[in-house]
Enzyme design. Structure first.
Site, mmCIF file in Angstrom:
data_model
loop_
_atom_site.group_PDB
_atom_site.id
_atom_site.type_symbol
_atom_site.label_atom_id
_atom_site.label_comp_id
_atom_site.label_asym_id
_atom_site.label_seq_id
_atom_site.Cartn_x
_atom_site.Cartn_y
_atom_site.Cartn_z
ATOM 1 N N CYS A 109 0.833 -1.264 -0.112
ATOM 2 C CA CYS A 109 -0.174 0.076 0.100
ATOM 3 C C CYS A 109 0.621 1.184 0.030
ATOM 4 O O CYS A 109 0.452 2.296 -0.105
ATOM 5 C CB CYS A 109 -0.868 0.110 1.019
ATOM 6 S SG CYS A 109 -2.072 -1.123 1.251
ATOM 7 N N HIS A 111 -8.688 4.058 -1.750
ATOM 8 C CA HIS A 111 -7.537 3.716 -1.417
ATOM 9 C C HIS A 111 -7.190 2.782 -2.883
ATOM 10 O O HIS A 111 -7.054 1.599 -2.799
ATOM 11 C CB HIS A 111 -7.518 2.861 -0.169
ATOM 12 C CG HIS A 111 -6.088 2.003 0.198
ATOM 13 N ND1 HIS A 111 -5.138 2.483 -0.431
ATOM 14 C CD2 HIS A 111 -5.961 1.125 0.967
ATOM 15 C CE1 HIS A 111 -4.111 2.136 0.042
ATOM 16 N NE2 HIS A 111 -4.524 0.987 0.882
ATOM 17 N N CYS A 133 0.631 2.312 6.517
ATOM 18 C CA CYS A 133 0.726 1.069 6.797
ATOM 19 C C CYS A 133 0.789 0.267 5.588
ATOM 20 O O CYS A 133 0.093 0.564 4.653
ATOM 21 C CB CYS A 133 -0.316 0.370 7.814
ATOM 22 S SG CYS A 133 -1.733 0.411 7.316
#
Length: 389
Positions: free
Chosen positions: A91, A345, A375
């Site tokens: 990510c 996202h 994260c």
């Protein structure tokens, strides 16, 4: 010592990562190409001067295979002589691209670099790069973690349990994200950062009218009898409403030395001050933002009180709320224009999407220092500090 500054930052609107999403008809290469083209046009920089284009993409398979960033740069019309590479830190892939671009400029390897990212989760669904029946971890990981690792949703539940974060707290945080993002759109705060694409002008997942009463009716998203037996402490409070959705989008920032910016007559949005990356427990997986924040502050010689704005990726409400408990940060300064729960996202694009939103928020609010952290799967996290110049 040389410095590195951001002189332009743009992103697409973020679409739902589903077949009926507003950007599902756009090939990921073209999605990133549109962003790169807009970045160059808005900055006015001669693309011949770009030393490298670094892009983040997580699921590098199918239409996102074969070094997507290179073909996006070519599709954007950049000269063939401009190189490009695609990186994967899950990510945080495009935040890592920012780190690499800035570090290249500071070291003297680059004068100008682009950091960017793209993910089309409608066309290349999550885990498409792991064929059914294949093990991406290998026997050494099985031996080191004999009870087995867990999916991110279970990690988010374990975090909620460990930090005693309630369903009500997570839902309330999600509602705030939507309301802040809606307010940013309504007041024109996103206009400077968004590059509309093929008639799509706004983020598709922002729900200004959502409330805790609505979110309270959603079912747990990750309940599993096996994990319920293994982790009896889990209360199953993570839902689709207090977690980030799946999305399509692209983003990019233009990084160069301060000297180069001055020579070209460009006004920097921010200076890239300090960087950190860290590993953490791959079972909890998403808690690395805590040590990454501590590490980058220590490297910068700053305290939490020095930071005016924070961007902490909202993979799940529980992640940001646990980070807040550990750091003591003021949530009024966190994700002030909404976060991934509302905006979305799109994995590989999220790092530079956060940076884009952050640098524009810094200018709008007169912030001196800002901190971004994300994260990442496998127990990883990136963090960086930006400074107004």
């Amino acid at each position: 010592m040389r410095d590195a500054v951001i002189v332009e930052a743009v992103r697409t609107p973020v679409g739902k990562g589903k077949p009926n999403g507003s950007l599902a008809h756009v090939h990921p290469v073209e999605l990133l190409a549109h962003t790169l083209r807009t970045l160059v046009e808005r900055s006015g920089v001669d693309p011949e001067l770009i030393d490298d284009v670094i892009g983040g993409t997580v699921d590098q398979v199918g239409e996102q295979a074969m070094n997507t960033t290179r073909y996006a740069a070519l599709s954007a019309g950049l000269p063939e002589s401009v190189p490009a590479t695609t990186v994967d830190r899950q990510c945080g892939s495009s935040q890592q691209a920012v780190h690499f671009a800035a570090q290249g400029v500071i070291s003297g390897a680059y004068d100008i670099a682009v950091a960017s990212g793209v993910e089309s989760m409608s066309r290349v669904p999550m885990w498409s790069n792991v064929p059914e029946g294949k093990d991406p971890f290998g026997p050494g990981i099985a031996a080191r973690y004999p009870e087995g690792l867990v999916p991110q949703g279970i990690s988010a539940e374990l975090i909620a349990a460990k930090w005693s974060i309630t369903r009500e707290q997570m839902d309330a945080f999600a509602v705030t994200s939507h309301r802040r993002a809606a307010a940013a759109w309504d007041t024109g705060l996103f206009d400077a950062e968004v590059a509309p694409v093929e008639g799509v002008t706004r983020d598709e997942c922002v729900r200004p009218d959502t409330g805790t009463d609505v979110l309270a009716g959603l079912r747990p998203a990750y309940h599993d009898p096996h994990f319920a037996e293994r982790f009896p402490q889990i209360e199953w409070n993570v839902t689709a409403g207090n977690a980030s959705p799946i999305n399509d989008g692209a983003s990019a920032v233009l990084v160069m030395s301060g000297e180069t910016a001055a020579r070209l007559g460009l006004r920097p949005l921010a200076r890239l001050h300090s960087f950190a990356v860290t590993g953490s427990d791959p079972l909890l997986m998403l808690t690395g933002v805590v040590p990454a924040t501590e590490k980058v502050l220590r490297r910068a010689g700053l305290s939490l009180d020095d930071i005016d704005l924070f961007e902490v990726n909202e993979a799940f409400s529980s992640v940001v709320l646990a980070w807040q408990q550990e750091t003591g940060a003021d949530l009024a300064k966190v994700n002030v224009h909404g976060g991934a729960i509302a905006i979305g996202h799109p994995l590989g694009a999220s790092g530079t999407r956060l940076t884009t939103t952050l640098v524009h928020a810094m200018r709008e609010r007169g912030a001196r220092y800002a901190l971004q952290t994300m994260c990442e799967a496998g127990g990883l996290a990136n963090a960086m500090i930006l400074e107004r110049v």
